[in-house]
Motif scaffolding. Structure first.
Motif, mmCIF file in Angstrom:
data_model
loop_
_atom_site.group_PDB
_atom_site.id
_atom_site.type_symbol
_atom_site.label_atom_id
_atom_site.label_comp_id
_atom_site.label_asym_id
_atom_site.label_seq_id
_atom_site.Cartn_x
_atom_site.Cartn_y
_atom_site.Cartn_z
ATOM 1 N N LEU A 140 0.824 -1.210 0.000
ATOM 2 C CA LEU A 140 0.000 0.000 0.000
ATOM 3 C C LEU A 140 0.856 1.256 0.000
ATOM 4 N N GLY A 141 1.888 1.246 0.846
ATOM 5 C CA GLY A 141 2.751 2.420 0.910
ATOM 6 C C GLY A 141 3.400 2.698 -0.427
ATOM 7 N N VAL A 142 3.904 1.639 -1.038
ATOM 8 C CA VAL A 142 4.540 1.798 -2.340
ATOM 9 C C VAL A 142 3.529 2.279 -3.371
ATOM 10 N N ALA A 143 2.314 1.730 -3.311
ATOM 11 C CA ALA A 143 1.291 2.121 -4.280
ATOM 12 C C ALA A 143 1.007 3.611 -4.191
ATOM 13 N N ILE A 144 0.838 4.099 -2.960
ATOM 14 C CA ILE A 144 0.554 5.527 -2.803
ATOM 15 C C ILE A 144 1.703 6.347 -3.345
ATOM 16 N N PHE A 145 2.898 5.937 -2.993
ATOM 17 C CA PHE A 145 4.066 6.684 -3.414
ATOM 18 C C PHE A 145 4.201 6.683 -4.926
ATOM 19 N N ASN A 146 4.046 5.511 -5.529
ATOM 20 C CA ASN A 146 4.174 5.424 -6.984
ATOM 21 C C ASN A 146 3.125 6.252 -7.704
ATOM 22 N N LEU A 147 1.892 6.175 -7.193
ATOM 23 C CA LEU A 147 0.817 6.916 -7.849
ATOM 24 C C LEU A 147 1.131 8.401 -7.843
ATOM 25 N N ASP A 148 1.603 8.876 -6.695
ATOM 26 C CA ASP A 148 1.906 10.296 -6.643
ATOM 27 C C ASP A 148 3.112 10.625 -7.502
ATOM 28 N N ASP A 149 4.093 9.754 -7.446
ATOM 29 C CA ASP A 149 5.318 9.989 -8.189
ATOM 30 C C ASP A 149 5.062 10.031 -9.686
ATOM 31 N N SER A 150 4.103 9.226 -10.149
ATOM 32 C CA SER A 150 3.849 9.207 -11.586
ATOM 33 C C SER A 150 2.802 10.219 -11.975
ATOM 34 N N GLY A 151 2.458 11.098 -11.046
ATOM 35 C CA GLY A 151 1.569 12.184 -11.412
ATOM 36 C C GLY A 151 0.101 11.915 -11.165
ATOM 37 N N SER A 152 -0.260 10.682 -10.798
ATOM 38 C CA SER A 152 -1.683 10.436 -10.554
ATOM 39 C C SER A 152 -2.001 10.723 -9.107
ATOM 40 N N SER A 153 -1.852 11.968 -8.706
ATOM 41 C CA SER A 153 -1.998 12.233 -7.280
ATOM 42 C C SER A 153 -3.442 12.190 -6.833
ATOM 43 N N ASP A 154 -4.399 12.258 -7.772
ATOM 44 C CA ASP A 154 -5.784 12.071 -7.334
ATOM 45 C C ASP A 154 -5.989 10.635 -6.886
#
Lengths: 647, 326, 346
Positions: free
Chosen positions: A597-611
């Motif tokens: 989960l932590g990685v998922a949140i981080f990756n999503l934000d990192d790749s620009g999908s911060s919504d």
């Protein structure tokens, strides 16, 4: 994260109970007090977070501790087991294989990876290639940034945490439990979520501010993408740690010492300044050290705030080194990890020195808080605390929710434009998030339950055995948790990169390496509630079982485990809570299909999908609050000291 | 407590079992944005029931690093690669990591869009242009507008250290008379920042943190259609392009399924999926998505692929030197 | 039943340097009467509980040994674990397992030995009926009173017919009335079970009431072992004398070699020689003489004494009287006396 408060509070508890064990209310208790009965809890175990010591209850002497009746006295049978009798556990009685089992497990989980890390670090230094990383400008910059942000964070935590601790512990404001519960949240919520929430709250892009019409003009920089921003958020994240440390110190403050001062004519302010403040300095120092060392090892916050501004700290430097893999990477990250470990150790040593000579053993009634009545100031104090909480907690969370509901970036949020698309995407469409959810649930449950197999025997050993063996065991258990997560992750990579001997299978890149790292990292967290329960258990219960003829496994099954069950349950929930949100370790160890989960949140934000990142974060926060509420609901069944927001 | 333990155990077992057998499986490493990757995978799974695809998404540079790390550790997991630019792909081909495969779909493609030996195939055409916030005072029409004083401190762009497309873009512009590395230096002096990937740039401009950005076309046009207050322009000087190639890895554990994936992406159905997501399809004879001007009006700037391969390291260093390490 | 023998038992808990303390138990040798009831009596810190725990097997002696009949239970090198000793113990805190019912508590030793079903129920029922708790069989310990828990703990000791039953200050937490009735229960228990019972206490009245032998310990050493009457009449040494019964110890100049029990003529002579108002000075060895209050009577031909204090004790007054040289003795009186009054006594 949660383990820290456990230890802070449990330490206060455990020392009090130790004192009771030594000087029980009966005469025979005094006789036994001459014997070094219970191993003075090996110092390492009384460390709260990140491996340092909150001072042993400085205000209580062995003879004067009042006999206490558990406030849970009731007709439930569980209440009976919480009353302490001042007897001791007898030595021996455990089978020899127990020691081997516990030591073996702890060695594998704790000593082995760290030895491997140390060895790689030394080889890296010898090899010359990796040493260069120590002298690169990037490393110096990262080191400087780390120290600045950790120190700044420490200052902020100290201020906010101590303020809350003093007001909650020393005054008669209302709603203390709710306040404590709410104040624990910043610590329970994973750092990357905290960072996301704050980012969504401030700056010109904040949906919250936009909706409220308060957004700064176009092109204003995001204020949090800066050293100050990182320091601020580190301060907010770790303020609860200081809160707990100071509260634990204050819990033992002598009521009659304060009363004597007031009788001498001192005004409440003078009493505070001259008596309470100096006496609480060990707690303050301890809290400051926790906050500092936690700040050094924090990955989530500088990852989210620092990278967009090209600010690196040592943990994110390791991460990006690892991400841009080269031939000397292993050596380089080993060297950098050792650097972090050394700074942490230095911080802890400093704290030890600072606490030396601050032994305020006083004679007096302990266990009662000094209470200042505030009168008319009470409303003001309550308002102040709740508004601080609103700013630090509620506003960012609202911003997080807001940003998860926008249909597209930059669209102002209103009831018309609100959309649950992000949640739908995260929960139903994105296979990555579902995988991450599944993985995190699996890892967290497996770690939580599996650790009991190690911590229950370990707790038993630590409480019954004495001497250096127990101390060594305690230290081995503490170290992996005291180390910043990134160091542990690197240690595990190095230890398990090659295929395992005998089996020939490589754990690297599988979910099992993450599980192993979790086992190592959360061993100390799992141990604490179990230790608390063991310490508070009447040793004669086990002795009676021995006399009845029950061997070790038998009495474990019939007597000890049923009595430990609530604490074991708390242990499971607490480890689950932390492990499910963990980012730092899994950021380095994840691979295809093993995201957490932590990685998922981080990756999503990192790749620009911060919504999407926001939506997932909101779900995580809901889960955290839900689990904390579940724990609170179970509170009356749990031993004292397990739940950090309770007294 | 008595029921908790068996329940947890049951959950664990169920969890473990659920990761077990699908008939075929495939591991995809891609640098597409998360939602697009998911849509691609969903479409492929729908067209090929019985296949389960696991995908990992990171910026081109990071995904390459991950791949190399796994190959070095002797444990490569990926079967098929779908990244931004052919330059990176070509490097992989030269290092011998790709498995050549002659796809039957290649007939419908321009020869310049795929490798002669079948090592990789382009799937889309993605150009990088200028995005600006609708409330920005100056409306840019060309690259040079971004160096103007009105744009001071308001410009952002993706970093080549994260985005493959950004690297190609920098190399392209650097080779143009009148732009070159001096152009980037001027931008840096004008307060432009370069960090992260295209997603970050889009967010920054759409939410008003920055006013102007360099970003890939499909992202900007798509978001505008969703209501974001942005505009996208193909600058007068021309745009750089990357073609998002797909390739099968030599160390693939599921080579047959990987080949099916390649075929799907290149097929008309697969290309239609790309169009629906807002990308310009690479296949001959397919219409562009809504919001794009006609294909002929887009002026694509040339880039020397061989030179680009040779100079990648040096160019990255130059860029870092101008903008900082991220 | 075999005889329990303690053989030069010593326990030193160690501690280095500044922490060094005297051994908790020092050279205790004792052969218990078979099927007897031994009271281990002494002040706090005298080591009696340590001896008990060594007998139970929770502590290992540093020197000496413990033997039961032919078997050696513990010595400095080996310890037979408590699980194998077939002993039973009533702990000060009763040690009832809170998650089990009374019946399960009592029957646990049987369960461990594999006895179940009808045999189990019968033996548990018998034990419970002996302590008169049959109705409570299915309750939890938490709802029982202190005395009832006490009895459950006792019942648990009965079921396995142990050789030795150990009791660690079992009545310390009960009030006066309960103590009296529990003493009855203990006596009945002792007769019924025929086990050797070892009873640790600091209350000498309890010890005297219950025991067949009283062993007095102080500071780790065993001072005297004797049946209660003997120890009451002929305590050896100041400590024992001070512990057993009430009385005052007076230092007098007595001729050497005399009989232990003093009759009045000798005592009177010694008392008469006492110079008034000052400590005994000059020549002659001093001996400790135990004077019990019941031995002090009011008589016109006695030694004059002054009343130091007079305390109302319900059925009589407890007096503290001062001898001519300042030492004090205790006495009883049925009438109140004022402090400072001069009292002829004998």
């Amino acid at each position: 994260m949660l383990g820290r408060p456990l230890r802070v509070m449990a330490k206060a508890r455990s020392w009090r109970w130790l004192r009771f064990a030594f000087g029980g209310a009966t005469e025979e208790g005094a006789e036994r007090s001459r014997e070094p009965t219970r191993a003075p809890l090996p110092k390492a175990l009384t460390r709260t977070l990140r491996g340092f010591e909150v001072p042993p209850s400085p205000y209580v002497t062995e003879d004067r501790s009042p006999k206490t009746n558990s406030s849970k006295a009731g007709t439930g049978w569980r209440a009976a087991y919480f009353r302490l009798r001042g007897q001791r556990m007898s030595a021996g009685g455990e089978p020899a294989w127990l020691l081997a089992l516990v030591f073996g497990a702890v060695f594998l989980l704790s000593a082995l990876p760290l030895i491997r890390l140390g060895w790689a670090g030394i080889k890296g230094l010898e090899g010359g290639e990796a040493v260069r990383v120590l002298f690169e400008a990037a490393t110096f910059a990262a080191l400087r940034n780390t120290l600045i942000t950790a120190a700044g964070g420490m200052a902020i935590s100290l201020f906010v945490g101590a303020l809350f601790a003093f007001v909650v512990a020393l005054t008669d404001i209302r709603g203390k439990l709710a306040l404590s519960f709410a104040f624990m949240l910043p610590m329970m919520i994973p750092p990357q979520v905290t960072a996301l929430a704050w980012v969504e709250m401030s700056g010109p892009s904040s949906p919250l501010l936009k909706t409220l019409g308060l957004a700064p003009p176009l092109g204003s920089p995001q204020p949090l993408y800066s050293l100050a921003g990182i320091a601020l958020l580190l301060g907010v994240q770790h303020a609860p740690l200081v809160f707990l440390a100071v509260k634990a110190g204050l819990a033992a403050a002598p009521r009659d010492g304060v009363e004597a001062a007031r009788l001498s004519g001192a005004s409440p302010w003078r009493v505070f300044r001259d008596i309470v403040l100096p006496l609480s300095s060990p707690g303050l120092i301890a809290g400051a050290a926790i906050a500092f060392v936690s700040g050094i090892g924090n990955f989530g916050i500088p990852a989210i705030l620092g990278i967009p501004a090209s600010i690196e700290t040592l943990p994110t430097l390791i991460f990006s080194r690892f991400a841009s893999f080269g031939s000397s990477t292993f050596g380089e990250i080993a060297v950098l990890s050792t650097l972090i470990a050394l700074i942490s150790a230095a911080g802890l040593l400093l704290q030890q020195r600072a606490l030396k000579g601050r032994d305020y053993r006083l004679i007096g009634l302990a266990g009662a808080r000094a209470a200042f009545t505030l009168g008319r100031l009470r409303i003001a104090a309550e308002a102040l605390l709740w508004s601080i909480l609103a700013l630090l907690l509620v506003a960012p969370l609202l911003a997080l929710v807001a940003s998860s509901l926008v249909p597209a970036y930059g669209v102002p949020l209103s009831f018309d434009t609100m959309s649950l698309n992000a949640y739908g995407e995260v929960l139903f469409r994105q296979s990555m998030t579902l995988t991450a959810l599944k993985n995190s649930l699996f890892l967290a449950s497996a770690a939580a339950v599996g650790l009991l197999a190690v911590t229950i025997p370990a707790g038993y050993l630590l409480v019954t055995r004495r001497g250096r063996l127990a101390s060594l065991l305690a230290i081995l258990i503490e170290i992996p948790y005291a180390l910043p997560g990134i160091v542990l992750a690197v240690a595990f990579i190095l230890a398990f990169a090659a295929p395992l001997p005998l089996i020939g299978v490589s754990l690297y890149g599988t979910i099992w390496i993450i599980l192993a790292a979790y086992f190592s990292s959360f061993l100390a967290v799992s141990l604490k509630p179990v230790m608390s329960a063991f310490l508070q258990m009447d040793p004669s219960l086990e002795e009676a079982a021995r006399l009845a003829g029950a061997g070790f496994l038998r009495r474990m099954r019939d007597v000890l485990l049923p009595l430990l069950a609530p604490a074991a349950g708390a242990s499971v929930i607490l480890v689950f809570l932390i492990a499910a949100n963990e980012l730092t370790v899994s950021a380095l160890l994840w691979s295809a299909g093993t995201q957490t989960l932590g990685v998922a949140i981080f990756n999503l934000d990192d790749s620009g999908s911060s919504d999407l990142a926001s939506a997932l974060s909101v779900l995580v926060v809901v889960m955290v609050i839900g689990l904390m509420a579940a724990l609170e609901f179970l509170a009356k069944y749990l031993p004292e000291g397990v739940l950090p927001w309770r007294n | 407590m008595k029921t908790l333990l068996p329940a947890v155990a049951a959950a664990l077992v169920a969890g473990l079992l659920s990761t077990a057998a699908f008939a075929e499986s495939l591991v995809l490493y891609t640098s597409q944005p998360n939602e697009d990757a998911q849509a691609t995978v969903d479409a492929f799974e729908a067209a090929n029931p019985g296949v389960e695809v696991e995908w990992v998404r990171e910026g081109t540079t990071k995904i390459m690093a991950k791949l190399m790390a796994e190959i070095e550790a002797g444990n490569p997991v990926a079967d098929v690669l779908l990244i931004a630019d052919t330059v990176t792909m070509h490097r992989l081909k030269e290092a011998g990591h790709l498995m050549p495969y002659k796809s039957p779909e290649a007939a419908a493609y321009d020869a310049s869009l795929f490798d002669g030996e079948g090592a990789y195939y382009s799937t889309k055409m993605i150009t990088t242009g200028i995005i600006y916030n609708a409330s920005a005072s100056m409306k840019p029409t060309g690259w040079q507008d971004l160096a103007k004083p009105e744009a001071k401190g308001l410009v952002t762009m993706p970093s080549p250290l994260t985005s493959g497309a950004a690297l190609i873009h920098a190399q392209t512009l650097a080779g143009i008379d009148g732009l070159g590395w001096d152009y980037y230096k001027a931008l840096a002096e004008n307060g432009a920042t370069a960090a992260g990937g295209n997603g970050g740039v889009l967010k920054a401009v759409a939410t008003g943190e920055k006013a102007y950005g360099m970003v890939v076309d499909f992202m900007a046009i798509r978001e505008r259609a969703k209501g974001a207050p942005v505009e996208f322009v193909f600058p007068a000087e021309g745009v750089s392009a990357v073609t998002e190639p797909v390739a099968v890895l030599k160390t693939a554990r599921n080579p047959e399924t990987a080949k099916k994936f390649v075929d799907f992406l290149l097929s008309e159905e697969g290309q239609q999926v790309a169009v629906k997501m807002g990308y310009i399809p690479a296949r001959d004879g397919m219409a562009l998505p809504a919001g794009f001007p006609a294909r002929e009006t887009i002026k694509v700037l040339p880039v020397d692929a061989a030179e680009a391969v040779k100079n990648s390291e040096a160019d990255l260093k130059t860029f870092s030197g101008i903008f900082g390490t991220n | 039943m075999a005889q329990l023998i303690l053989n030069h038992l010593t326990k030193d808990f160690g501690g280095k340097g500044a922490d060094r303390v005297r051994p908790a138990v020092s050279d205790v040798s004792l052969a218990l009467r078979k099927q007897g009831f031994l009271a281990l009596l002494g002040p706090s810190g005298c080591g009696k509980t340590t001896v008990l725990r060594m007998i139970a097997g929770f502590e290992q002696p540093t020197d000496g040994s413990i033997e039961l009949g032919e078997r050696r239970l513990s010595d400095a090198t080996r310890v037979l674990p408590p699980e194998k000793r077939n002993m039973a113990m009533v702990f000060q805190s009763y040690a009832l397992w809170p998650h089990m019912t009374v019946a399960e508590n009592v029957g646990y030793p049987l369960k461990v030995r594999g006895i179940s079903g009808e045999a189990w129920r019968k033996r548990v029922g018998d034990a419970l009926s002996l302590v008169k708790l049959t109705d409570f069989a299915d309750r939890r310990p938490a709802v029982l009173s202190g005395g009832q828990r006490q009895r459950v703990a006792l019942a648990r000791c009965l079921v396995t017919e142990p050789d030795v039953v150990l009791l660690d200050e079992p009545l310390a937490n009960l009030d006066q009335h309960l103590r009296k009735s529990m003493e009855e229960t203990f006596r009945a228990f002792h007769e019924r079970s025929g086990a050797t019972m070892i009873y640790v206490t600091h209350d000498q009245a309890e010890a005297m009431a219950l025991a067949t032998d009283v062993a007095v310990m102080s500071e780790g050493k065993l001072l005297q072992v004797a049946p209660p009457a003997e120890i009451y009449a002929r305590p050896e040494g100041r400590v024992v004398g001070g512990l057993i019964g009430r009385g005052a110890i007076v230092r007098l100049n007595l001729p050497e070699g005399g009989a232990r029990a003093l009759d009045w003529p000798l005592l009177g002579a010694a008392l008469g020689e006492m110079p008034a108002g000052e400590e005994h000075a000059g020549g002659g060895p001093l001996s400790d003489v135990l004077v019990r209050p019941e031995q002090v009577h009011r008589d016109s031909e006695g030694i004059p004494m002054r009343v130091l204090s007079s305390v109302f004790a319900g059925e009589r007054f407890a007096l503290t009287l001062a001898l001519p040289d300042g030492q004090s003795v205790k006495a009883y009186s049925s009438v109140p006396l004022c402090e400072g009054a001069r009292v002829p006594s004998s």
